[in-house]
Each structure stands twice: as structure tokens, then as C-alpha cells.
Design an enzyme around this catalytic site. Structure first.
Site, PDB file in Angstrom:
ATOM      1  CB  ILE A 136      -0.396  -0.711   0.978  1.00  0.00           C
ATOM      2  CG1 ILE A 136      -0.659  -2.170   2.358  1.00  0.00           C
ATOM      3  CG2 ILE A 136      -1.719   0.344   1.366  1.00  0.00           C
ATOM      4  CD1 ILE A 136      -0.584  -0.479   3.532  1.00  0.00           C
ATOM      5  CG  ASP A 137       2.542  -1.578  -3.145  1.00  0.00           C
ATOM      6  OD1 ASP A 137       2.633  -2.411  -3.982  1.00  0.00           O
ATOM      7  OD2 ASP A 137       4.062  -1.041  -3.982  1.00  0.00           O
TER       8      ASP A 137
END
Length: 302
Positions: A136-137
């Protein structure tokens, strides 16, 4: 090992860094500019500058340097482990933490923290991404699966590619979404106008996001998104595509937005079959406090 590209008539007068960013699809334009500055790229056997305008018939030759090995060191960084056994970890990643080391983020990552916590992570993704099955970012908070051995890693990857992993996110987006439910089925690939971003593009990889509206505010909508696929920046790109970009998103959103450190996106739940037992595992975590404070602020302003 060097590679070559013969400039076509349709390429005429393009900047060489722009052309190569279209030809070498797994490299960013800034990386290519660095290679040009260090003479890893030659045109007709000679070094050129980033702004060189290519001519039909030019022969571009490049030899991409081997990436420098990262010194992956365990770091005593607190992490919230939701679940752990001999096969898997489920971690609640905070916003602001990068998942694995890369250029510009050699330390302070989730991988560095995991290496301090345990020394038995899968090696399928190589020395720089041990245990990492999906990402995930940096500025997205929430749940991640981590594999502790190669058998578990293979099982989780197969579940992801088979679309059997359940991943739900919550997000705050700009504007008022008029319908309660929706599905965005639009392929995602590199943005041809900006290689640092992803976009909905013809010929991109399949990408499907389902969403439902949870709450309306004055100028924003609180949504829950369920991923059917897991492309880079998928929710951020898809919500922008339907003209409802995420609040606080510096890459895909408008400048006038909520005062946030990054996009308002939280991976709230994840479900998968345990790679050893086959038992269905389901985990859920609430958004961090600053996300809750943002929702409270929007509710008061409504």
C-alpha cells in the site's frame, strides 16, 4: 548487456528522455535522465543531453546499470502486528511509512521494522522485499499481509491473482457521489503524459474497483472501496477517473483540498485463506486518529 532502439518517423523531434520513457516502460523519466547524465545512453555512439531532439534513423543504445544493493538492516521501529503465526503476519501500517526500501527510502521502512521483529521472512521477492506479498502507498494506512516463508508467499500470491483475497478501504473523495453503489472497470497503466503517474489508459492492465457511499458531507463523500484487482494507485486513479479524486492526494487530486498529509485512504480490512490450514482469516482495523478527526470535522461543517 546493451539494448538498441531505431528512431522512427513518428518519433521525430521528441526529446530523448521522453521517448525513452515510452520505450523503457519499467523506468521513470527521472531515472532515464540520470542515465543520460552518466552517459549510459548514447545516440549514434555519442553522449547527448536530456533535451536532445531525436531524428529519424538515430540509433539509441543504452546499458542500464545494475542497481546498487541495498544494505537491509533491521531497525527497532514500533509496528502494530494484528496477527502472527509461523506462516503469516498481518500488520497495520501507519501512514507515512514506506513498505520496502527503494532509491530515496533506504531505511525506516516496514521491511526494516519486520527484519528487527523476525528473521524468517519469505525470499521470493528478493533481498529488498522479504515477505512482501502486496503493497500500500506510503501515505495510505492499514492492513498488509506478510509471508514468513516461500510456501505461504506462493499461496497468498495465488489468492491475490485469483481475486479471492478480500480487501476493503475507506476514503474521502471530492464532490457528491449521487449514487449509492458503483463499479469502476477501467484498465490502468503508465500515464503517457507523466511517467511518474498511473492513469486509465487503453491497453492497460485490468483494474476493477467497487465502491459504496457511506456518508455525504458538504463538498466531500465518504466511501468504502473493495478491490477486485490490485494495480498501482488503483483507488486513487479510479476515483480521479470518475471525477471524484481523493482528498489530500498530492498526485491525483486538486490543490484546493483538505489539509492532510497525503491522501485520505485507509486499508480497513483484509480476508484470505490461511496458507497452511486453509481456514478463512478476516481482520479489520479502524482508521488512525487523524482520519477520524477529519471525518468529525466534515460532520461538524455539514
Amino acid at each position: 548487456m546493451s539494448e538498441q532502439y531505431q528512431v522512427l518517423e513518428s518519433d521525430q523531434s521528441k526529446r530523448i528522455d521522453k521517448l525513452l520513457s515510452e520505450v523503457i516502460t519499467d523506468a521513470s523519466r527521472s531515472q532515464i535522465q540520470g542515465w543520460l547524465q552518466e552517459d549510459f545512453v548514447l545516440v549514434n555512439g555519442e553522449a547527448v543531453k536530456n533535451n536532445y531532439k531525436v531524428q529519424q534513423g538515430d540509433t539509441i543504445t543504452w546499458s542500464i546499470p545494475e542497481p546498487k544493493p541495498l544494505d537491509l538492516a533491521p531497525e527497532n521501529i514500533p509496528i502494530e502486528i494484528i496477527y502472527e503465526d509461523e506462516d503469516v503476519l498481518v500488520v497495520n501500517k501507519p501512514s507515512g511509512m514506506v513498505v520496502h526500501p527503494s532509491a530515496g527510502h533506504e531505511g525506516g521502512t516496514l521491511v526494516n521494522a519486520l527484519l528487527y521483529h523476525c528473521n524468517d521472512l519469505s525470499g521470493i521477492n528478493g533481498v529488498e522485499r522479504p515477505g512482501i506479498v502486496h503493497r500500500i502507498d506510503k501515505d495510505t494506512s492499514g492492513l498488509l499481509m506478510v509471508a514468513k516463508n516461500d510456501r505461504a508467499h506462493q499461496s497468498l500470491v495465488e489468492q491475490l491473482s485469483g481475486k479471492s483475497v478480500e480487501r476493503k478501504y475507506v476514503a474521502v473523495v471530492h464532490g457528491m457521489i449521487s449514487h449509492e453503489y458503483g463499479t469502476i472497470d477501467a484498465p490502468i497503466g503508465r500515464d503517457p503524459k507523466d511517467r511518474q503517474r498511473m492513469a486509465v489508459v487503453e491497453g492497460g492492465r485490468e483494474a476493477v474497483t467497487h465502491f459504496r457511499v457511506m456518508e455525504h458531507f458538504e463538498d466531500f463523500t465518504y466511501v468504502e472501496c473493495t478491490l477486485e484487482t490490485g494495480r498501482t494507485h488503483q483507488i486513487r486513479v479510479h476515483m480521479r477517473y470518475i471525477n471524484h479524486p481523493l482528498a489530500g492526494d498530492p498526485k491525483y487530486g486538486p490543490r484546493k483540498t483538505l489539509d492532510l498529509d497525503g491522501q485520505a485512504l485507509h486499508a480497513k480490512s483484509i480476508g484470505f485463506k490461511h496458507p497452511g490450514t486453509g481456514e478463512w482469516m478476516q481482520f479489520e482495523v479502524e482508521p488512525p486518529q487523524d482520519f477520524k478527526d477529519m471525518i468529525a470535522f466534515l460532520e461538524k461543517r455539514r
